[in-house]
Design a protein around this motif. Structure first.
Motif, PDB file in Angstrom:
ATOM      1  N   LEU A  55      -2.941  -0.436  16.052  1.00 22.28           N
ATOM      2  CA  LEU A  55      -1.916  -0.342  16.580  1.00 22.28           C
ATOM      3  C   LEU A  55      -0.897  -1.554  16.019  1.00 22.28           C
ATOM      4  CD1 LEU A  55       0.657   0.924  18.295  1.00 22.28           C
ATOM      5  CD2 LEU A  55      -0.441  -0.278  20.264  1.00 22.28           C
ATOM      6  N   VAL A  56       0.282  -1.340  15.831  1.00 24.57           N
ATOM      7  CA  VAL A  56       1.226  -2.416  15.408  1.00 24.57           C
ATOM      8  C   VAL A  56       2.486  -2.099  16.455  1.00 24.57           C
ATOM      9  CG1 VAL A  56       2.687  -3.732  13.677  1.00 24.57           C
ATOM     10  CG2 VAL A  56       0.430  -2.706  12.934  1.00 24.57           C
ATOM     11  N   SER A  57       2.620  -3.319  17.095  1.00 26.10           N
ATOM     12  CA  SER A  57       3.733  -3.195  18.278  1.00 26.10           C
ATOM     13  C   SER A  57       4.712  -4.364  17.989  1.00 26.10           C
ATOM     14  CB  SER A  57       3.089  -2.978  19.560  1.00 26.10           C
ATOM     15  OG  SER A  57       4.148  -3.504  20.564  1.00 26.10           O
ATOM     16  N   ALA A  58       5.938  -4.222  18.690  1.00 24.48           N
ATOM     17  CA  ALA A  58       6.675  -5.618  18.685  1.00 24.48           C
ATOM     18  C   ALA A  58       5.606  -6.465  19.548  1.00 24.48           C
ATOM     19  CB  ALA A  58       8.016  -5.382  19.350  1.00 24.48           C
ATOM     20  N   GLY A  59       5.705  -7.782  19.297  1.00 23.93           N
ATOM     21  CA  GLY A  59       5.017  -8.688  20.437  1.00 23.93           C
ATOM     22  C   GLY A  59       5.495  -8.457  21.748  1.00 23.93           C
ATOM     23  N   PHE A  60       4.551  -8.651  22.781  1.00 18.31           N
ATOM     24  CA  PHE A  60       4.903  -8.520  24.273  1.00 18.31           C
ATOM     25  C   PHE A  60       5.619  -9.588  24.579  1.00 18.31           C
ATOM     26  CE2 PHE A  60       0.341  -6.403  23.993  1.00 18.31           C
ATOM     27  CZ  PHE A  60       0.872  -5.215  23.605  1.00 18.31           C
ATOM     28  N   ILE A  61       6.297  -9.495  25.680  1.00 20.29           N
ATOM     29  CA  ILE A  61       7.335 -10.407  26.281  1.00 20.29           C
ATOM     30  C   ILE A  61       6.993 -10.397  27.799  1.00 20.29           C
ATOM     31  CG2 ILE A  61       9.585 -10.766  26.983  1.00 20.29           C
ATOM     32  CD1 ILE A  61      10.660  -9.297  24.460  1.00 20.29           C
ATOM     33  N   ASP A  62       6.484 -11.629  28.344  1.00 17.63           N
ATOM     34  CA  ASP A  62       6.110 -11.927  29.646  1.00 17.63           C
ATOM     35  C   ASP A  62       7.064 -12.718  30.524  1.00 17.63           C
ATOM     36  OD1 ASP A  62       5.008 -12.227  32.120  1.00 17.63           O
ATOM     37  OD2 ASP A  62       2.865 -12.694  31.144  1.00 17.63           O
ATOM     38  N   MET A  63       7.908 -12.151  31.375  1.00 17.69           N
ATOM     39  CA  MET A  63       8.960 -12.952  31.947  1.00 17.69           C
ATOM     40  C   MET A  63       8.426 -13.596  33.205  1.00 17.69           C
ATOM     41  SD  MET A  63      11.587 -12.641  29.675  1.00 17.69           S
ATOM     42  CE  MET A  63      12.527 -13.634  30.511  1.00 17.69           C
ATOM     43  N   HIS A  64       7.140 -13.838  33.284  1.00 18.15           N
ATOM     44  CA  HIS A  64       6.736 -14.440  34.527  1.00 18.15           C
ATOM     45  C   HIS A  64       5.395 -15.198  34.502  1.00 18.15           C
ATOM     46  CE1 HIS A  64       6.742 -14.536  39.233  1.00 18.15           C
ATOM     47  NE2 HIS A  64       5.836 -15.353  38.750  1.00 18.15           N
ATOM     48  N   VAL A  65       5.347 -16.433  34.061  1.00 21.06           N
ATOM     49  CA  VAL A  65       4.193 -17.060  33.716  1.00 21.06           C
ATOM     50  C   VAL A  65       4.255 -18.410  34.360  1.00 21.06           C
ATOM     51  CG1 VAL A  65       4.240 -15.687  31.654  1.00 21.06           C
ATOM     52  CG2 VAL A  65       4.417 -18.098  31.253  1.00 21.06           C
ATOM     53  N   HIS A  66       2.710 -19.102  34.529  1.00 24.23           N
ATOM     54  CA  HIS A  66       2.766 -20.282  34.932  1.00 24.23           C
ATOM     55  C   HIS A  66       1.969 -20.990  33.880  1.00 24.23           C
ATOM     56  CE1 HIS A  66       4.213 -19.519  38.868  1.00 24.23           C
ATOM     57  NE2 HIS A  66       3.920 -18.088  38.753  1.00 24.23           N
ATOM     58  N   LEU A  67       2.626 -22.147  33.303  1.00 19.76           N
ATOM     59  CA  LEU A  67       1.870 -22.888  32.416  1.00 19.76           C
ATOM     60  C   LEU A  67       1.255 -24.261  33.011  1.00 19.76           C
ATOM     61  CD1 LEU A  67       4.264 -22.336  29.155  1.00 19.76           C
ATOM     62  CD2 LEU A  67       1.973 -21.166  29.971  1.00 19.76           C
ATOM     63  N   ARG A  68       1.728 -24.464  34.302  1.00 21.27           N
ATOM     64  CA  ARG A  68       1.162 -25.579  35.029  1.00 21.27           C
ATOM     65  C   ARG A  68       1.433 -27.065  34.217  1.00 21.27           C
ATOM     66  NH1 ARG A  68       0.930 -22.441  39.234  1.00 21.27           N
ATOM     67  NH2 ARG A  68      -1.180 -21.038  39.453  1.00 21.27           N
ATOM     68  N   ASP A  69       2.486 -27.141  33.528  1.00 23.80           N
ATOM     69  CA  ASP A  69       2.866 -28.469  32.752  1.00 23.80           C
ATOM     70  C   ASP A  69       4.265 -28.651  32.827  1.00 23.80           C
ATOM     71  OD1 ASP A  69       2.819 -30.540  31.008  1.00 23.80           O
ATOM     72  OD2 ASP A  69       1.688 -29.373  29.325  1.00 23.80           O
ATOM     73  N   PRO A  70       4.699 -29.710  33.250  1.00 21.80           N
ATOM     74  CA  PRO A  70       3.902 -30.857  33.794  1.00 21.80           C
ATOM     75  C   PRO A  70       3.159 -30.949  35.106  1.00 21.80           C
ATOM     76  CG  PRO A  70       6.201 -31.195  34.217  1.00 21.80           C
ATOM     77  CD  PRO A  70       6.181 -30.032  33.806  1.00 21.80           C
ATOM     78  N   GLY A  71       1.980 -31.737  35.463  1.00 20.86           N
ATOM     79  CA  GLY A  71       1.814 -31.889  36.614  1.00 20.86           C
ATOM     80  C   GLY A  71       0.331 -31.440  37.041  1.00 20.86           C
ATOM     81  N   PHE A  72       0.022 -30.299  36.437  1.00 19.89           N
ATOM     82  CA  PHE A  72      -1.196 -29.468  36.774  1.00 19.89           C
ATOM     83  C   PHE A  72      -1.967 -29.198  35.626  1.00 19.89           C
ATOM     84  CE2 PHE A  72       1.832 -28.423  40.353  1.00 19.89           C
ATOM     85  CZ  PHE A  72       0.935 -29.057  41.447  1.00 19.89           C
TER      86      PHE A  72
END
Length: 432
Positions: A55-72
């Motif tokens: 399957l080839v799709s448009a790349g997924f979009i995630d509008m709610h993530v935690h990257l923990r940077d800076p500090g964690f």
């Protein structure tokens, strides 16, 4: 990152026909130039990604993530977070501001953007900024300066804005500069010290549980404030039947409200929790089967607009503290599509197009992004996925620094095999 000029022999979803069609995608200067059928074009092998049978799709979009940077950064950093996102097929992610320091100044917004550019793998990182300074709910941040620095919206995610007056002021200010308010809905007076929802698991284990009203009270309050101010109001990680009902009513009377739901709230209920295992502890908590059915119906009828992961990494030693003391949250990038594809598409409950739209086109439309489309003129942000192979979830192999998931050992279909951002392959385990 290797640049490519073609993705060939891929299977592209034709929504009108309700079927997959073999297509070839030509890329020029990071943009999709054309999508064609017929025989695969002749091209140099290093310029081609062969997606035969995938399957080839448009790349997924995630509008709610935690990257923990800076500090964690012992939990996650921008480098590992973007790599994990790419391994899940995500090409655009929006990171929350509950870092240390919080993303509450233009300097911190620029820090995230600069680090994503220099240490990320090409996945697009869009930072949210905090509504209140240090996310303490006492003083608004400088919305205009944060917007100019590159923030895409304002949220105190991780904590709810407790004072209605502050939320109304925030909404009015955000609306005046054309920006959204993104709300973590939680009344602290109803959740303090609690760690699972009111329901069968809590009753069976003699635990006082988090009531549904803790979320729904803020949703009800905020849709009224959004109606009064005219702001675009977006509800984070909807998990209760009452919240769905309130959002549906607000939409029916023209309030500018949108909403999101996480895979775990669509697939699991509190009755699935196997014991006092902190990998099953998240916020919002897993709710009752009735709530699961309500959020499913809300997604299917358009009350809830999109799917997000709420990717929330924590270190192993933190989760080892036990259900009561461990932090809330699970990782989600690398299991999101396989989990939903296996649970809902392979079983015939959803069409493939239904799932893809809620992970691509709809979040892009809601937040005004130029991605999320697989068509000529769109950015060449592409996910390639194997719908046929069944593989077990192996948390120890995640690209994230953290492995906190309740889905370890689950056998799933729909695993990403390559991710392309702007015409460059940013992640691949492709063997074709």
């Amino acid at each position: 990152m290797a640049s490519i000029k073609w993705v060939v022999n891929g299977l592209v979803w034709n929504d009108a026909a309700g079927e997959l069609e073999k297509k070839h995608i030509r890329i020029e200067n990071g943009v999709i130039a054309e999508i064609v059928g017929g025989e695969a074009p002749a091209a140099a092998s290093d310029e081609v990604l062969d997606a035969s049978g995938k399957l080839v799709s448009a790349g997924f979009i995630d509008m709610h993530v935690h990257l923990r940077d800076p500090g964690f950064t012992h939990k996650e950093d921008i480098a590992t977070g973007t790599r994990s996102a790419a391994a899940g097929g995500f090409t655009t992610i929006a990171c929350m501001p509950n870092t240390r320091p919080a993303i509450d100044t233009p300097e911190t917004v620029r820090y995230v953007l600069d680090k994503a550019r220099t240490e990320g793998n090409g996945v697009k990182v869009l930072p949210y900024a905090a509504i209140s300074k240090n996310q303490l709910g006492r003083e608004l941040t400088d919305f205009a300066a944060l917007k100019e620095a590159g923030a895409i919206g304002f949220t105190d995610d991780g904590v709810g804005v407790q004072r209605a007056a502050m939320m109304k002021d925030a909404m009015a200010l955000a609306e005046s500069i054309g920006m959204p308010i993104i709300a973590h809905c939680e009344d602290d007076s109803l959740v303090e010290g609690l760690y699972v929802s009111e329901g069968k698991f809590a009753r069976d284990n003699g635990i006082k549980g988090i009531p549904n009203e803790s979320e729904a009270i803020h949703v009800g309050r905020d849709v009224l404030l959004a109606e009064a101010t005219g702001v675009h109001y977006h509800v984070c990680h909807v998990s209760t039947e009452q919240s769905v009902r309130l959002i549906r009513l607000a939409k029916s009377v023209g309030v500018k409200v949108t909403a999101e739901v996480c895979p775990h709230h669509l697939v699991l209920s509190d009755e699935d929790i196997p014991g006092m295992d902190s990998n099953w502890k998240m916020n919002p908590p897993l709710r009752t089967p009735r709530d699961v059915e309500a959020v499913l119906q809300g997604l299917e009828d358009g009350t809830i607009d999109m799917i997000v992961t709420d990717h929330a990494p924590h270190a192993e030693e933190e989760k080892a503290r036990g259900m009561q003391l461990a932090p809330f949250g699970i990782v989600g990038f690398e299991t999101a599509f396989p989990l939903l594809y296996t649970t809902f598409v392979r079983t015939g409950k959803w069409t493939l197009g239904f799932l893809l739209r809620r992970m691509t086109e709809i979040p892009a439309s809601v937040f005004g992004l130029d991605s999320g489309r697989l068509e000529a003129g769109a950015p060449a942000d592409i996910a390639v996925l194997d719908l046929e192979s069944e593989l077990a979830v192996e948390p120890e192999k995640f690209h994230s620094k953290s492995h906190n998931t309740p889905f370890g050992g689950w056998k799933l279909h729909g695993w990403p095999v390559a991710t392309v951002v702007g015409g460059s392959v940013v992640w691949s385990n492709h063997t074709a």
